[in-house]
Design an enzyme around this catalytic site. Structure first.
Site: not given
Length: 325
Positions: A43, A81, A103, A145, A187-188, A207, A227-228, A230, A238, A269
């Protein structure tokens, strides 16, 4: 697999401490992506090398945290953050006032495109802090988020086939605290950020999108799905945020921290991170950073940056690299 035009192989893996330090799995993932990943057009237009599907696991017993030692990770910035996420607010003004610029690039990019003014990042952030009206116009990220975590929108029948948004939505974080406390075998125990109906309103769709928690033998473990990812710039933050979430929830629910399980979808990367990759893979992880939480606030929403202290952290030098917006 790597193409003929792919970057050359990095230097051989250092042998000292090999395979024994928890951080080695992060370095092994970085090496695998750089040497074997698919080269992709992304992207941002920068280009990446990517693998699909990856997993890392970190034991959080005795205060241990997945804080990288092969480069400096600014854990206080990552914590600020995360605490901001828990407020549910979505304007960068609060972050900029604390010197947190994670951000800023997205609103800054939009401002430059729409106004044509080539303002510096420093000046843009200063104006966001100084001018509330400017911050309201240019500093909001949309329902990212924290908004989804603490105020997922709910629509109720309003008559005549119409629906109206409830004043307050679902506070997933508060709900998961109660769920862990009162129904630990569930499990929730999930906090979800991927609200399909609002993705196009977000500066960046989430992400680190899904958190799931699991209670066993008096310990709280957590799984974070991205999902994505870096790997060079984002993943160190993260991993810290996922482990921090577990530690805070465990304290609030009278449990011991268990394990952080991290899973990545498109795990990549950027091609312009070659120098960072080479530098970091030449280093050997060392040390055992630990997190101490100074007090137990009344709720998970009442933690302050002063409540967190890291010991045993002596990282190697910071490695700078550009952010792809």
């Amino acid at each position: 697999m790597a193409t003929a035009a792919s970057p050359s192989r990095v230097s051989p893996r250092p042998t000292s401490n090999e395979g024994t330090h928890p951080e080695q799995q992060y370095l092994d993932l970085m090496r695998r992506i750089w040497e074997e990943g698919d080269e992709r057009v992304d992207r941002t237009g920068v280009g990446t090398r990517s693998v699909f599907g990856a997993q890392l696991r970190f034991d959080l017993a005795d205060g241990a945290m997945p804080l990288l030692t092969t480069k400096r990770v600014y854990w206080k910035t990552a914590t600020r953050e995360f605490l901001w996420f828990l407020t549910g607010r979505t304007n960068i003004r609060e972050l900029c006032a604390q010197g947190v610029e994670i951000w800023t690039d997205w609103p800054l990019d939009r401002y430059r495109r729409e106004t044509g003014e080539d303002i510096s990042r420093k000046d843009f952030s200063a104006r966001i802090v100084a001018d509330e009206e400017f911050a309201l116009r240019w500093g909001d990220l949309g329902p990212v988020y924290g908004k989804q975590w603490t105020d997922w929108p709910v629509y109720e029948p309003a008559g005549n086939g119409l629906f109206a948004q409830r004043e307050r939505g679902v506070n997933q974080v508060a709900d998961v605290v109660e769920s862990i406390r009162n129904n630990p075998g569930s499990r929730r125990h999930i906090v979800e950020g991927w609200n399909v109906a609002e993705l196009d309103q977000m500066a960046l769709p989430p992400c680190h999108k899904t958190y799931q928690f699991h209670v066993a033998d008096g310990k709280l473990s957590g799984l974070l799905y991205q999902r994505s990812c870096d790997v060079a710039l984002g993943l160190p933050f993260n991993l810290w945020g996922g482990a921090l979430f577990i530690r805070m929830l465990a304290q609030q629910c009278d449990l011991e921290p268990g394990e952080l399980v991290w899973m990545g979808g498109d795990t990549h990367l950027y091609l312009n991170h070659a120098e960072l990759v080479a530098a970091q893979l030449s280093r050997v992880p060392d040390g055992s950073p630990k997190l101490e939480i100074a007090r137990r606030p009344e709720s998970i929403f009442d933690y302050r940056i002063e409540d967190f202290e890291v010991t045993g952290y002596a990282p190697q030098a910071h490695i700078a690299a550009p952010v792809a917006v």
